[in-house]
Design a protein around this motif. Structure first.
Motif, PDB file in Angstrom:
ATOM      1  N   LEU A  19       0.826  -1.212   0.000  1.00 21.83           N
ATOM      2  CA  LEU A  19       0.000   0.000   0.000  1.00 21.83           C
ATOM      3  C   LEU A  19       0.857   1.258   0.000  1.00 21.83           C
ATOM      4  O   LEU A  19       0.564   2.235  -0.689  1.00 21.83           O
ATOM      5  CB  LEU A  19      -0.929   0.007   1.216  1.00 21.83           C
ATOM      6  N   THR A  20       1.931   1.230   0.797  1.00 23.24           N
ATOM      7  CA  THR A  20       2.811   2.399   0.840  1.00 23.24           C
ATOM      8  C   THR A  20       3.458   2.643  -0.515  1.00 23.24           C
ATOM      9  O   THR A  20       3.528   3.794  -0.987  1.00 23.24           O
ATOM     10  CB  THR A  20       3.894   2.198   1.904  1.00 23.24           C
ATOM     11  N   LEU A  63       9.713  22.262   6.719  1.00 20.71           N
ATOM     12  CA  LEU A  63      10.087  21.471   7.895  1.00 20.71           C
ATOM     13  C   LEU A  63      10.929  20.297   7.403  1.00 20.71           C
ATOM     14  O   LEU A  63      10.454  19.452   6.637  1.00 20.71           O
ATOM     15  CB  LEU A  63       8.834  20.961   8.623  1.00 20.71           C
ATOM     16  N   ARG A  64      12.175  20.253   7.859  1.00 18.41           N
ATOM     17  CA  ARG A  64      13.071  19.163   7.459  1.00 18.41           C
ATOM     18  C   ARG A  64      13.176  18.169   8.601  1.00 18.41           C
ATOM     19  O   ARG A  64      13.539  18.529   9.730  1.00 18.41           O
ATOM     20  CB  ARG A  64      14.457  19.715   7.096  1.00 18.41           C
ATOM     21  N   VAL A  65      12.856  16.918   8.281  1.00 21.00           N
ATOM     22  CA  VAL A  65      12.796  15.852   9.285  1.00 21.00           C
ATOM     23  C   VAL A  65      13.881  14.836   8.971  1.00 21.00           C
ATOM     24  O   VAL A  65      13.928  14.272   7.866  1.00 21.00           O
ATOM     25  CB  VAL A  65      11.408  15.167   9.278  1.00 21.00           C
ATOM     26  N   ILE A  66      14.765  14.605   9.917  1.00 18.50           N
ATOM     27  CA  ILE A  66      15.837  13.619   9.756  1.00 18.50           C
ATOM     28  C   ILE A  66      15.450  12.377  10.558  1.00 18.50           C
ATOM     29  O   ILE A  66      15.236  12.436  11.773  1.00 18.50           O
ATOM     30  CB  ILE A  66      17.184  14.180  10.253  1.00 18.50           C
ATOM     31  N   GLY A 106       9.008   3.875   4.536  1.00 19.16           N
ATOM     32  CA  GLY A 106       8.603   4.456   5.815  1.00 19.16           C
ATOM     33  C   GLY A 106       8.823   5.951   5.858  1.00 19.16           C
ATOM     34  O   GLY A 106       8.083   6.690   6.525  1.00 19.16           O
ATOM     35  N   ALA A 107       9.846   6.442   5.134  1.00 26.46           N
ATOM     36  CA  ALA A 107      10.088   7.890   5.078  1.00 26.46           C
ATOM     37  C   ALA A 107       8.908   8.612   4.431  1.00 26.46           C
ATOM     38  O   ALA A 107       8.489   9.686   4.878  1.00 26.46           O
ATOM     39  CB  ALA A 107      11.378   8.167   4.311  1.00 26.46           C
ATOM     40  N   VAL A 147      11.484  14.806   4.379  1.00 27.12           N
ATOM     41  CA  VAL A 147      12.033  13.752   5.241  1.00 27.12           C
ATOM     42  C   VAL A 147      13.366  13.303   4.643  1.00 27.12           C
ATOM     43  O   VAL A 147      13.431  12.944   3.465  1.00 27.12           O
ATOM     44  CB  VAL A 147      11.055  12.569   5.358  1.00 27.12           C
ATOM     45  N   ILE A 148      14.415  13.323   5.480  1.00 19.99           N
ATOM     46  CA  ILE A 148      15.773  12.972   5.035  1.00 19.99           C
ATOM     47  C   ILE A 148      16.206  11.688   5.731  1.00 19.99           C
ATOM     48  O   ILE A 148      16.164  11.586   6.958  1.00 19.99           O
ATOM     49  CB  ILE A 148      16.761  14.111   5.354  1.00 19.99           C
ATOM     50  N   ARG A 149      16.611  10.696   4.920  1.00 22.05           N
ATOM     51  CA  ARG A 149      17.115   9.424   5.460  1.00 22.05           C
ATOM     52  C   ARG A 149      18.439   9.119   4.769  1.00 22.05           C
ATOM     53  O   ARG A 149      18.513   9.007   3.550  1.00 22.05           O
ATOM     54  CB  ARG A 149      16.121   8.290   5.191  1.00 22.05           C
TER      55      ARG A 149
END
Length: 516
Positions: free
Chosen positions: A167-168, A466-469, A479-480, A505-507
């Motif tokens: 689904l993702t 908004l930057r999310v690590i 998941g990111a 989102v940063i991975r």
């Protein structure tokens, strides 16, 4: 002698004429009688002839009628015979059909008996299968040391994990496709709208400075024992600040309308030169009347600019009051006009009613004109005003939904909300305090830090991004994307903000080693 002879000849001639007349009359009468008899005889013969002919014609007609009756009688007999034959044939067919139905019914009864028997056999087999199934399950439970419930939970968990990934991935693919099209279309519409309309940025303050020709007038404004300044403050509701500022008096009030009336009143008094309580009240009443007329003028100018008609005069005056109302330093009437223009452009792009969209955009903040006089939010007051002055239902819903308090029931209402956000979010449109700005940034970062799997969160570009690590060992690539959507949803549900906020989102995985 000759005369006598002549007379005799005349007499003789007369006598002879009379005799001849009588003789001829007798002869003519005989001929007439004879002709009459001949005519009678001829008429009798003609009558006899006609009689004979009539009798013959009557006999012929009677014969014809008799023949036709005989023919019709024979035809009727033939029809009756054919009808009897068809009835007999139908009776035979019905008898055959009845026999066929009886045989079918007997066959169906036999078939039903066989089916019932097979059903019984199937039911018995099913019971046996269930027994064998239960035995096999018991054997499997003994071998695997797992109960049925535990095995079911494990399978469901595996399926859930697999489906979540699928689904993702599917949502990511569809989201990327939708973004390509939606972003392109939205950018085209918004850029087109902004290019077609650009308003001046007006910043209103809470104070007004009135210039004085000289400082001597300050004493006259104050008056003996301060009665003039007290009268001005009492009737206008505005504070007069008279300090060491040279040749200036400051009017302070949060109500721009009252502050404007006080400014004009004070300037008129300075020009008139007569400053005392009675004159102050006279000038104030006159200025207040003129200002009310100006409110109607401001409202009519706004309606004329947009091409809107059929608005209640009281609502026009209320609309004009927005000229003296500010929101975050932005003139409320200028903002409403800007929203109306943008709504009209967007409605034109989408094929909606342009005039109705402009009307809804113009009145979306109408409640702000009198929100300091009534209880409730400007949205509630605006809805009540629109209902009172019988505005269209689309306009009422646009007022109620432009801050998301209720659901938008039309495309026009959504357009007004977009135009309102666009007008408020462009650079320089509104002033915001540093305290509110920092508070919003902290709230943004807190939303990201509350989600498991996130390492750090940074609000950048003045809170527009908004930057999310995330922690790479806990969150995979899919998941990111899930976290980006979750953060976006939390921001939309918990925060009030102008414009849009981009969530990134940063991975990344870093491997570090040291050579010695």
């Amino acid at each position: 002698m000759d005369i006598v002879i002549s007379i005799l000849l005349v007499v003789v001639g007369v006598i002879v004429g009379i005799v001849l007349v009588k003789v001829l009359g007798l002869f003519g009468e005989k001929n007439f009688i004879k002709r009459q008899e001949e005519m009678l005889e001829k008429a009798k013969k003609e009558a006899d002839k006609l009689k004979r002919e009539s009798i013959l014609e009557a006999k012929e007609e009677a014969h014809k009628v008799k023949l036709e009756l005989e023919k019709e009688k024979n035809e009727k007999k033939q029809e009756v015979k054919e009808l009897e034959d068809r009835i007999l044939q139908r009776e035979k067919s019905m008898e055959k059909r009845e026999e066929l139905y009886q045989r079918r019914e007997e066959a169906l009864d036999e078939k039903e008996e066989r089916i019932n028997k097979k059903q019984e056999d199937v039911q018995n087999e099913k019971v046996k299968v269930e027994e064998l199934k239960e035995q096999q399950i018991e054997v499997l439970e003994k071998i695997s040391n797992l109960s049925r419930e535990k095995a079911k939970d494990m399978i469901m968990k595996k399926c859930e994990e697999a489906m979540t990934l699928e689904l993702t991935a599917y949502m990511k693919e569809r989201e990327n496709e939708a973004k390509l099209e939606v972003d392109k279309r939205a950018k085209e519409m918004l850029v087109s709208s902004m290019q077609k309309f650009a308003a001046d940025v007006a910043s209103e303050q809470t104070v007004t400075v009135v210039s004085l020709p000289n400082d001597d007038l300050k004493g006259r404004i104050i008056g003996r024992e301060g009665r003039n300044i007290k009268t001005i403050e009492a009737i206008t509701g505005v504070d007069l600040i008279i300090d060491d500022t040279p040749e200036a008096v400051v009017l302070s009030s949060f109500d721009p309308f009252r502050r404007e009336i006080a400014r004009i009143t004070l300037e008129t008094l300075l020009k008139d030169g007569r400053i005392h309580p009675t004159r102050i009240e006279e000038i104030y009443d006159k200025v207040e009347t003129e200002m009310n007329a100006r409110l109607t003028e401001y409202g009519n100018d706004a309606l004329f600019e947009l091409g809107i008609t059929k608005v209640d005069p009281e609502l026009v005056q209320i609309l004009g009051r927005l000229h003296f109302r500010t929101s975050y330093g932005q003139n409320a009437l200028a903002h409403s006009l800007e929203v109306a223009h943008l709504s009209g452009v967007l409605a034109s792009e989408l094929g909606e009613n342009v005039l109705l969209a402009k009307r809804a955009g113009l009145f979306h903040d109408i409640g702000k004109a009198i929100d300091h006089e009534m209880e409730g939010s400007h949205v509630e007051i605006g809805v009540d005003l629109a209902k009172k002055y019988k505005e269209p239902e689309v306009v009422i819903n646009s007022i109620a939904s432009h801050h998301g308090d209720t659901d938008a029931k039309s495309v026009t209402a959504t357009i007004v909300a977009i135009a309102d956000a666009l007008s408020a979010s462009r650079p320089g449109a509104r002033n915001d305090s540093l305290e509110n700005y920092i508070k919003r940034l902290e709230q943004l970062e807190k939303i990201g830090n509350d989600i498991p799997g996130i390492d750090k969160t940074f609000a950048v570009q003045a809170g527009r991004e908004l930057r999310v690590i995330v922690k790479p060992e806990e969150i995979d690539d899919l998941g990111a994307h899930r976290i980006a959507r979750e953060v976006k949803t939390k921001i939309e549900n918990t925060m009030q903000y102008p414009g849009t906020i981009k969530v990134t989102v940063i991975r990344e995985t870093r491997a570090t080693d040291e050579a010695r």
